[in-house]
Design an enzyme around this catalytic site. Structure first.
Site, PDB file in Angstrom:
ATOM      1  N   HIS A  97       0.025   7.673   0.904  1.00  0.00           N
ATOM      2  CA  HIS A  97      -0.597   6.660   1.764  1.00  0.00           C
ATOM      3  C   HIS A  97       0.350   6.151   2.849  1.00  0.00           C
ATOM      4  CE1 HIS A  97       1.242   3.684  -1.140  1.00  0.00           C
ATOM      5  NE2 HIS A  97       1.400   3.007  -0.022  1.00  0.00           N
ATOM      6  N   ASP A 127      -1.010  10.413  -4.801  1.00  0.00           N
ATOM      7  CA  ASP A 127      -0.328   9.508  -3.876  1.00  0.00           C
ATOM      8  C   ASP A 127       1.130   9.905  -3.660  1.00  0.00           C
ATOM      9  OD1 ASP A 127      -0.167   7.471  -2.043  1.00  0.00           O
ATOM     10  OD2 ASP A 127       0.217   5.901  -3.527  1.00  0.00           O
ATOM     11  N   SER A 208       6.718   1.059  -0.942  1.00  0.00           N
ATOM     12  CA  SER A 208       5.986   2.277  -1.292  1.00  0.00           C
ATOM     13  C   SER A 208       6.783   3.527  -0.922  1.00  0.00           C
ATOM     14  CB  SER A 208       4.641   2.307  -0.569  1.00  0.00           C
ATOM     15  OG  SER A 208       3.802   1.276  -1.020  1.00  0.00           O
TER      16      SER A 208
END
Length: 357
Positions: A97, A127, A208
């Site tokens: 993402h 992901d 992230s």
């Protein structure tokens, strides 16, 4: 009776008689010393892990298309996250993402250098993504590969350290423990990611894709998500999953997954049917609709059939069906066990590769 003898007796020597020596505070001093030693050991573990891995952590800046203005000019949207170098030639592991649909990617190394990068492949279902620094010079300092650990060897309560760039604050370090193992987390593509690590090491937007590290400085997870507004509930994808996905992305540029061509949902199975056929699960997957000319259509699957197993693997829900429909099933004839009305049936099905895995 006077209280003085009682107080004096606390200082009475073993040989007898009273002592005027004050009470000793040695046990308290010893406890304080022990606590200080433990804190020093904890600090050394954290700082040691950070020193080993920080040179490998990068800040990722992404430029994405955001449509066009009324005058026809193209808009650009910026985003970002973290990642870490895992090979000396400039391969970087991060979240899907973070870089999905990126038009342009730039990475900032720990020493401050900004370098262009390009996507090798990304897998929204897990992901995870792999990008590469464009034409890195291996002889330059700063391009250091992080050591990868074994997420299967983790234990609940084990010390872990997260390194990343939350809100643009580069090389931010947080520490915590492994709160739980074997969690499942739904990716933004809708699929379930298995064997996810739960930790209370604080994560924020920008973390992230950054590494979750053990006390030896080995990467054991890829930080991926938090639950808001909860505090101390954060998740990382196990590095063993990341190794598998990265190897497939490097080989094929994508992850191959199979599909059978049904729309389905999880339903309970009547207890009498479960007992009669000795089914291992009390739920299954009911076929709501079936695509024409799909593997399910050719296998004779009907709407209303309840799928309970694929190639001997119990299917208790849609997520179980996704798990067993891996790339190894593509083009391979498999047994599909269904309950039709009250009859248990075995069908043969040949899954195909999903167009958008």
């Amino acid at each position: 009776m006077s209280a003085a003898p009682v107080l004096s007796a606390l200082n009475q020597p073993e040989a007898g008689g009273w002592s005027d020596e004050p009470l000793q505070a040695a046990p308290f001093a010893s406890s304080s010393t022990t606590d200080d030693s433990l804190l020093d050991a904890y600090s050394r573990a954290v700082t040691g892990a950070v020193e080993r891995v920080s040179p490998s952590v990068v800040n990722i800046e992404v430029h994405q298309s955001a449509g066009r203005t009324r005058s026809g000019e193209e808009r650009e949207r910026r985003g970002g996250g973290s990642g870490f170098v895992f090979t000396p030639d400039g391969l970087i592991l991060t979240n899907s993402h973070v870089v999905h649909d990126a038009r342009r990617v730039e990475v900032t190394l720990a020493d401050g250098r900004r370098l262009p990068a390009s996507a090798i492949g990304d897998d929204p279902a897990s992901d995870l993504a792999v990008i590469r620094i464009d034409e890195p010079r291996i002889d330059e300092p700063g391009l250091i590969a992080a050591a990868l650990g074994d997420s299967q060897a983790l234990r609940v309560g084990q010390l872990v350290v997260a390194i990343g760039n939350p809100y643009g604050f580069q090389s931010t370090v947080t520490a915590g423990v492994v709160s739980a193992l074997g969690r499942s987390l739904r990716s933004y593509s809708g699929r379930l990611i298995d064997d996810v690590i739960q930790t209370d090491a604080a994560l924020n937007p920008g973390n992230s894709g950054g590494p979750l590290v053990d006390s030896a400085g080995r990467v054991v997870g890829v930080n991926t998500a938090t639950i808001l507004p909860a505090q101390g509930i954060c998740f990382a994808i196990g590095i063993n999953t990341a190794k598998f996905v990265a190897s497939r992305l490097l080989r094929d540029g994508r992850i191959r997954r199979s599909y059978i061509g049904v729309s389905a949902q999880t339903v309970p199975i009547h207890r009498r049917v479960v007992r009669f056929y000795n089914l291992p699960k009390e739920t299954g997957v009911v076929v709501i609709s079936r695509e024409e000319k799909s593997p399910a259509h050719r296998a004779g699957v009907r709407e209303g059939d309840v799928i309970v197993a694929l190639e001997g693997h119990p299917v208790a829900g849609v997520d179980d069906l996704h798990r067993v429909l891996t790339d190894v099933r593509v083009g391979v004839s498999c047994s599909l066990t269904v309950i039709r009305h009250t009859e248990k049936m075995e069908l043969r099905i040949v899954p195909e590769e999903a167009a958008n895995a």
